[in-house]
Enzyme design. Sequence first.
Site, PDB file in Angstrom:
ATOM      1  N   GLY A 163       9.901   7.558  -6.499  1.00  0.00           N
ATOM      2  CA  GLY A 163      10.804   6.489  -6.914  1.00  0.00           C
ATOM      3  C   GLY A 163      10.584   5.196  -6.164  1.00  0.00           C
ATOM      4  O   GLY A 163      10.515   4.114  -6.751  1.00  0.00           O
ATOM      5  N   ASP A 223       2.882  13.007   0.781  1.00  0.00           N
ATOM      6  CA  ASP A 223       3.978  13.931   1.021  1.00  0.00           C
ATOM      7  C   ASP A 223       3.378  15.302   1.312  1.00  0.00           C
ATOM      8  O   ASP A 223       2.203  15.545   1.020  1.00  0.00           O
ATOM      9  CB  ASP A 223       4.921  14.009  -0.189  1.00  0.00           C
ATOM     10  CG  ASP A 223       6.340  14.400   0.204  1.00  0.00           C
ATOM     11  OD1 ASP A 223       6.539  15.577   0.535  1.00  0.00           O
ATOM     12  OD2 ASP A 223       7.229  13.529   0.203  1.00  0.00           O
ATOM     13  N   ASP A 246      10.827   7.076   4.167  1.00  0.00           N
ATOM     14  CA  ASP A 246      12.081   7.543   3.562  1.00  0.00           C
ATOM     15  C   ASP A 246      12.203   9.001   3.976  1.00  0.00           C
ATOM     16  O   ASP A 246      11.836   9.912   3.244  1.00  0.00           O
ATOM     17  CB  ASP A 246      12.000   7.374   2.046  1.00  0.00           C
ATOM     18  CG  ASP A 246      13.313   7.697   1.350  1.00  0.00           C
ATOM     19  OD1 ASP A 246      14.312   7.973   2.058  1.00  0.00           O
ATOM     20  OD2 ASP A 246      13.342   7.697   0.113  1.00  0.00           O
ATOM     21  N   CYS A 266      19.002   8.618   3.666  1.00  0.00           N
ATOM     22  CA  CYS A 266      20.229   8.621   2.859  1.00  0.00           C
ATOM     23  C   CYS A 266      21.274   9.443   3.599  1.00  0.00           C
ATOM     24  O   CYS A 266      21.864  10.376   3.045  1.00  0.00           O
ATOM     25  CB  CYS A 266      19.964   9.147   1.454  1.00  0.00           C
ATOM     26  SG  CYS A 266      19.159  10.753   1.369  1.00  0.00           S
TER      27      CYS A 266
END
Length: 393
Positions: free
Chosen positions: A215, A234, A282, A335
Amino acid sequence: MTPAARTQAAIDMLDAVIEAARGGGAAADTIAQRFFAARRYAGSKDRRAIRSLVYEAIRSFGERPESGRAALVALARSQPELAACFDGSPYGPAPIEPAEPAAEPGLAPAWLIDAFAASGLGTDEIAALLDRAPVDVRVNRLRADRAEVQAEIGGDPLPFAPDALRLATDAPVEQLPAWREGRIEVQDAGSQLVGSIAGAAPGMCAVDLCAGGGGKTLSLAASMQNNGRIIASDTDRGRLSRLPERAARAGVTIAETRLLNPNREVEGLADIQGTADLVLVDAPCSATGTWRRNPEARWRLTPERLARFAGVQARLLDVAEGLVRPGGTLTYVVCSLLDDEGRDQVDAFLARHPDWRALPVEAGAGRTHGAGLRLTPLHDGTDGFFVARLARS
């Protein structure tokens, strides 16, 4: 299905969610999909009613209930219509006994409430994390502009996220031509904002170190006008494998995927050490900022799991540090609203690496928190995030 049968189905689904939370199994949304796939006889109204009852229960109890029945018995004590469904009918739950145990209402496990308080957030902020989230989309500027898409699909523009449109909760985005044609992507407005803070520009070499499904990679590519190079890496093969199809739909050609071995990321990125203009981390985290979407996540988290996340975050920050060229930047995002994963991680990084400094984070939303910026549902209407932008001397 009768109301009693729906209630029993909700109890059964809740039992599966509770067991998965106890043992690290599938998320509630996945369980719901599997549950209804095995019960084709349940009509659309039945599915909506069962799902609504399950998620009402999940949001109502901070501590993981002992069982789905204990959760719904607690709800039934203040909802006469629900209590009437415990009627002992063939497909319904047995009647409620006067002294039957019931789950205790609450916002989160006690240790997590203490952790939020230590991070400067009170119960009003926690309560907002349990509201239902809206659906935000990011207009892909490589294929469209916001005004054009808004005229087609509606939605409200958000001033702090120039590519965002906010749609109604449960909007069927993937049925829209704009989604199929790659003109929009589902992405929370807070996620869009923290991605833009990275400062991607055309011609850069960027690394999305924890790219997942991509994203933020797609958002970086749009900011770079599809000009430059993005290494999307990743350690999760399944999530990373979704990026090429998404990139093709979005018209992104500058992103290359790279599957890394866990704990050997430096080796897998050896060819770009010290060359990246921008690295985005992230990082994997507790996801306390996304409880609006996954409220059962608070039943999964333990102090030990939080400590493991913090260890991974510190290691990934040090991996990212080695990728950045002199004068380049590193943007760290979680997050999560817990300082163990946000403010404290950045402070510790700066202490380990004195040749780095925190840059001011200027955005139209959020509040300064330590060396970074914090977004919360209560204050900003977004998912919860902490973001910091750091520069190598």
